[in-house]
Write a protein that holds these residues in place. Structure first.
Motif, PDB file in Angstrom:
ATOM      1  N   LEU A 177      41.561  13.778  38.449  1.00 21.16           N
ATOM      2  CA  LEU A 177      41.460  15.188  38.068  1.00 21.16           C
ATOM      3  C   LEU A 177      41.496  16.088  39.295  1.00 21.16           C
ATOM      4  N   LEU A 178      41.845  17.353  39.089  1.00 17.71           N
ATOM      5  CA  LEU A 178      41.725  18.335  40.164  1.00 17.71           C
ATOM      6  C   LEU A 178      40.253  18.658  40.386  1.00 17.71           C
ATOM      7  N   GLU A 179      39.920  19.055  41.597  1.00 11.23           N
ATOM      8  CA  GLU A 179      38.528  19.313  41.933  1.00 11.23           C
ATOM      9  C   GLU A 179      38.055  20.637  41.328  1.00 11.23           C
ATOM     10  N   TYR A 180      36.776  20.681  41.027  1.00 16.77           N
ATOM     11  CA  TYR A 180      36.128  21.881  40.484  1.00 16.77           C
ATOM     12  C   TYR A 180      36.042  22.981  41.542  1.00 16.77           C
ATOM     13  N   PRO A 181      35.797  24.267  41.129  1.00 18.10           N
ATOM     14  CA  PRO A 181      35.670  25.368  42.098  1.00 18.10           C
ATOM     15  C   PRO A 181      34.412  25.215  42.950  1.00 18.10           C
ATOM     16  N   HIS A 182      34.460  25.768  44.159  1.00 22.03           N
ATOM     17  CA  HIS A 182      33.319  25.732  45.078  1.00 22.03           C
ATOM     18  C   HIS A 182      32.789  27.138  45.332  1.00 22.03           C
ATOM     19  N   TYR A 183      31.466  27.220  45.585  1.00 20.70           N
ATOM     20  CA  TYR A 183      30.829  28.500  45.895  1.00 20.70           C
ATOM     21  C   TYR A 183      29.793  28.284  46.991  1.00 20.70           C
ATOM     22  N   TRP A 209      28.903  20.730  34.295  1.00 18.87           N
ATOM     23  CA  TRP A 209      29.704  21.956  34.502  1.00 18.87           C
ATOM     24  C   TRP A 209      30.906  21.647  35.393  1.00 18.87           C
ATOM     25  N   ARG A 210      30.681  20.921  36.451  1.00 19.30           N
ATOM     26  CA  ARG A 210      31.778  20.593  37.369  1.00 19.30           C
ATOM     27  C   ARG A 210      32.836  19.727  36.679  1.00 19.30           C
ATOM     28  N   LEU A 211      32.403  18.780  35.872  1.00 23.53           N
ATOM     29  CA  LEU A 211      33.356  17.944  35.147  1.00 23.53           C
ATOM     30  C   LEU A 211      34.194  18.785  34.192  1.00 23.53           C
ATOM     31  N   ARG A 212      33.556  19.708  33.460  1.00 20.77           N
ATOM     32  CA  ARG A 212      34.299  20.574  32.542  1.00 20.77           C
ATOM     33  C   ARG A 212      35.313  21.424  33.291  1.00 20.77           C
ATOM     34  N   GLN A 213      34.897  21.960  34.440  1.00 23.25           N
ATOM     35  CA  GLN A 213      35.798  22.777  35.243  1.00 23.25           C
ATOM     36  C   GLN A 213      37.000  21.958  35.722  1.00 23.25           C
ATOM     37  N   SER A 214      36.736  20.733  36.181  1.00 21.85           N
ATOM     38  CA  SER A 214      37.820  19.862  36.641  1.00 21.85           C
ATOM     39  C   SER A 214      38.793  19.579  35.505  1.00 21.85           C
ATOM     40  N   GLU A 215      38.262  19.304  34.331  1.00 24.12           N
ATOM     41  CA  GLU A 215      39.115  19.008  33.184  1.00 24.12           C
ATOM     42  C   GLU A 215      39.956  20.214  32.785  1.00 24.12           C
ATOM     43  N   GLU A 216      39.331  21.394  32.738  1.00 19.36           N
ATOM     44  CA  GLU A 216      40.048  22.605  32.335  1.00 19.36           C
ATOM     45  C   GLU A 216      41.132  22.969  33.350  1.00 19.36           C
ATOM     46  N   LEU A 217      40.816  22.856  34.635  1.00 16.10           N
ATOM     47  CA  LEU A 217      41.801  23.162  35.670  1.00 16.10           C
ATOM     48  C   LEU A 217      42.989  22.196  35.606  1.00 16.10           C
ATOM     49  N   THR A 218      42.683  20.917  35.448  1.00 22.15           N
ATOM     50  CA  THR A 218      43.747  19.913  35.399  1.00 22.15           C
ATOM     51  C   THR A 218      44.632  20.128  34.182  1.00 22.15           C
ATOM     52  N   LYS A 219      44.011  20.408  33.033  1.00 23.25           N
ATOM     53  CA  LYS A 219      44.768  20.625  31.804  1.00 23.25           C
ATOM     54  C   LYS A 219      45.684  21.842  31.926  1.00 23.25           C
ATOM     55  N   ALA A 220      45.188  22.902  32.594  1.00 24.13           N
ATOM     56  CA  ALA A 220      45.954  24.145  32.709  1.00 24.13           C
ATOM     57  C   ALA A 220      47.045  24.079  33.788  1.00 24.13           C
ATOM     58  N   ARG A 221      46.750  23.404  34.914  1.00 23.11           N
ATOM     59  CA  ARG A 221      47.654  23.461  36.066  1.00 23.11           C
ATOM     60  C   ARG A 221      48.492  22.206  36.286  1.00 23.11           C
ATOM     61  N   ARG A 223      49.529  19.336  33.876  1.00 27.56           N
ATOM     62  CA  ARG A 223      49.530  18.635  32.598  1.00 27.56           C
ATOM     63  C   ARG A 223      49.874  17.164  32.774  1.00 27.56           C
ATOM     64  N   ASP A 224      50.693  16.843  33.778  1.00 28.24           N
ATOM     65  CA  ASP A 224      51.041  15.441  34.025  1.00 28.24           C
ATOM     66  C   ASP A 224      49.820  14.610  34.380  1.00 28.24           C
ATOM     67  N   LEU A 225      48.949  15.181  35.250  1.00 27.24           N
ATOM     68  CA  LEU A 225      47.710  14.486  35.614  1.00 27.24           C
ATOM     69  C   LEU A 225      46.781  14.357  34.413  1.00 27.24           C
ATOM     70  N   TRP A 226      46.710  15.424  33.625  1.00 26.70           N
ATOM     71  CA  TRP A 226      45.822  15.434  32.462  1.00 26.70           C
ATOM     72  C   TRP A 226      46.245  14.359  31.459  1.00 26.70           C
ATOM     73  N   ASP A 227      47.540  14.268  31.191  1.00 25.68           N
ATOM     74  CA  ASP A 227      48.029  13.280  30.243  1.00 25.68           C
ATOM     75  C   ASP A 227      47.728  11.859  30.722  1.00 25.68           C
ATOM     76  N   ARG A 228      47.888  11.619  32.040  1.00 26.67           N
ATOM     77  CA  ARG A 228      47.568  10.291  32.583  1.00 26.67           C
ATOM     78  C   ARG A 228      46.072  10.006  32.486  1.00 26.67           C
ATOM     79  N   HIS A 229      45.261  11.039  32.763  1.00 26.07           N
ATOM     80  CA  HIS A 229      43.801  10.881  32.701  1.00 26.07           C
ATOM     81  C   HIS A 229      43.359  10.542  31.281  1.00 26.07           C
ATOM     82  N   LYS A 230      43.895  11.212  30.312  1.00 29.48           N
ATOM     83  CA  LYS A 230      43.519  10.972  28.927  1.00 29.48           C
ATOM     84  C   LYS A 230      43.992   9.599  28.453  1.00 29.48           C
ATOM     85  N   ALA A 231      45.154   9.183  28.965  1.00 26.39           N
ATOM     86  CA  ALA A 231      45.696   7.875  28.567  1.00 26.39           C
ATOM     87  C   ALA A 231      44.840   6.734  29.118  1.00 26.39           C
TER      88      ALA A 231
END
Length: 231
Positions: A177-183, A209-221, A223-231
């Motif tokens: 997955l892509l990494e979550y946002p940092h602050y 929260w970080r896991l959800r952010q990583s998932e949402e970012l990957t799904k939005a930006r 999709r190839d990584l997201w599909d592999r992750h879900k598979a």
């Protein structure tokens, strides 16, 4: 055994380049990894030190000669105490990713062939079991920049180079997955606040929260990584 990169290039002065500074440079100085650079022109043909010739069958550009590149690879192999993978940077190759960087980091090192011109004689790739690797779907003038990029991604994974090993486990692509946002401080900047959960001190909620952010970012930006992750 120290992880060793053997670089074959017509422009050896390009190394270590940016890898001579920061954590990679410190690791090189401290012996966490080693770099050996060979000038392909040392194996050139004749008094004019020829390394390339026109392609059989015609066409634009020049091709690197097998009787130059073959001996250069052989010399690098002879200088490697363990059998190292031989990599040639080419748009036809496997696209470099984090999994490939980890593969290389777990081995003894690699011989990296930095091509120039139109390409190299196919017979060299076949007889020396060369792996073709690509930085991405674009063309570079030569393999040197690709080699520097691959080296940077591998070297930072080696013990004794990056101090905080935990940070390597949480970064982008570590779990597909892509990494979550940092602050960081200040908690409010230009009217924008840090998400409350990160200030809560509740580690489980922060992890979720970080896991959800990583998932949402990957799904939005990506999709190839997201599909592999879900598979």
């Amino acid at each position: 055994m120290v992880w060793t990169a053997h670089i074959l290039s017509l422009f050896p002065e390009m190394f270590p380049g940016p890898l001579g500074v920061s954590l990679a440079g410190k690791g090189l100085k401290d012996g966490a990894w080693d770099l050996k650079v060979r000038d392909i022109r040392d194996y050139a043909i004749g008094k004019h030190r020829t390394v390339d010739d026109s392609p059989f069958g015609g066409g634009a550009g020049m091709v690197m000669r097998p009787d130059v590149l073959g001996p250069a690879i052989d010399a690098a192999l002879a200088g490697s105490e363990e059998v190292a993978r031989v990599i040639y940077f080419s748009p036809r190759g496997r696209v470099m990713d984090q999994a490939f960087a980890r593969e290389l980091a777990e081995g003894p090192g690699a011989i990296m062939v930095c091509g120039r011109f139109e390409g190299v004689d196919q017979r060299v790739l076949e007889t020396r079991n060369v792996e073709e690797v690509s930085l991405g779907d674009f063309i570079l003038s030569g393999g040197e920049i690709a080699a520097l990029a691959l080296l940077d991604s591998v070297v930072r994974l080696l013990p004794g180079v990056t101090g905080n090993r935990e940070s390597l486990e949480e970064e982008s692509f570590a779990d597909g997955l892509l990494e979550y946002p940092h602050y960081t401080r200040p908690p409010v900047w230009e009217g924008r606040s840090v998400p409350e959960v990160l200030l809560s001190g509740h580690h489980e909620k922060i992890r979720e929260w970080r896991l959800r952010q990583s998932e949402e970012l990957t799904k939005a930006r990506r999709r190839d990584l997201w599909d592999r992750h879900k598979a």
